[in-house]
Design a protein around this motif. Structure first.
Motif, short mmCIF file in Angstrom:
data_model
loop_
_atom_site.label_atom_id
_atom_site.label_comp_id
_atom_site.label_asym_id
_atom_site.label_seq_id
_atom_site.Cartn_x
_atom_site.Cartn_y
_atom_site.Cartn_z
N ASP A 5 0.82 -1.22 0.00
CA ASP A 5 0.00 0.00 0.00
C ASP A 5 0.85 1.27 0.00
O ASP A 5 0.37 2.35 0.31
N ARG A 54 -3.01 -14.89 0.33
CA ARG A 54 -2.54 -13.58 0.79
C ARG A 54 -2.99 -12.47 -0.17
O ARG A 54 -3.41 -11.40 0.27
N GLN A 57 -6.63 -11.77 0.49
CA GLN A 57 -6.78 -11.06 1.76
C GLN A 57 -6.38 -9.59 1.60
O GLN A 57 -7.09 -8.70 2.05
N ASP A 58 -5.22 -9.36 0.99
CA ASP A 58 -4.71 -8.00 0.85
C ASP A 58 -5.57 -7.15 -0.09
O ASP A 58 -5.75 -5.96 0.13
N SER A 59 -6.09 -7.75 -1.14
CA SER A 59 -6.91 -7.01 -2.10
C SER A 59 -8.30 -6.71 -1.56
O SER A 59 -8.91 -5.72 -1.95
N GLY A 60 -8.78 -7.55 -0.67
CA GLY A 60 -10.14 -7.40 -0.18
C GLY A 60 -10.28 -6.72 1.16
O GLY A 60 -11.40 -6.50 1.63
N ARG A 61 -9.16 -6.36 1.78
CA ARG A 61 -9.29 -5.75 3.10
C ARG A 61 -9.84 -4.32 3.01
O ARG A 61 -9.66 -3.63 2.00
N ALA A 62 -10.52 -3.90 4.06
CA ALA A 62 -11.15 -2.58 4.07
C ALA A 62 -10.12 -1.46 4.16
O ALA A 62 -10.24 -0.43 3.49
N PRO A 65 -6.25 -1.48 0.97
CA PRO A 65 -6.19 -2.70 0.16
C PRO A 65 -5.09 -2.63 -0.90
O PRO A 65 -4.70 -1.54 -1.34
#
Length: 104
Positions: A5, A54, A57-62, A65
């Protein structure tokens, strides 16, 4: 600086952002070699599954992302080795430096 990020959250005003990527399969092959060299007993499928998990998870986190910044240069290293990846990144940086010098 690198991270998932950096260009979108940590340094959104950076003069040059590179979205460095490779296919899940290419990254799994590279990671498998590293892990096997360390003596770990893992399979390609295990490593690939971990990478894909992973990424999801990383692409979909609030919060923060994983995504390409709008002004980032896209660099895909799926089909090239380390030296060619280095040359690609070097050319992107040099082009940015020289194009910036022309405007000043």
């Amino acid at each position: 600086m690198d991270g998932r990020d950096i260009g979108t959250v940590i340094l959104p005003d950076a003069q040059l952002k590179i979205f460095l990527t490779a296919s899940s399969e290419a990254r799994a092959e590279r990671r498998l070699k590293e892990l096997l060299a360390k003596g770990m007993n893992v399979t390609f499928d295990e490593v690939l599954k971990d990478i894909e998990y992973r990424d999801a998870q990383d692409s979909g986190r609030a919060a923060a992302p994983l995504k390409k910044a709008e002004d980032a240069v896209f660099a895909d290293t799926s089909d090239i080795d380390f030296q060619k990846s280095f040359e690609l990144l070097k050319s992107i940086v040099l082009e940015k430096l020289f194009s910036h010098e022309d405007r000043t």
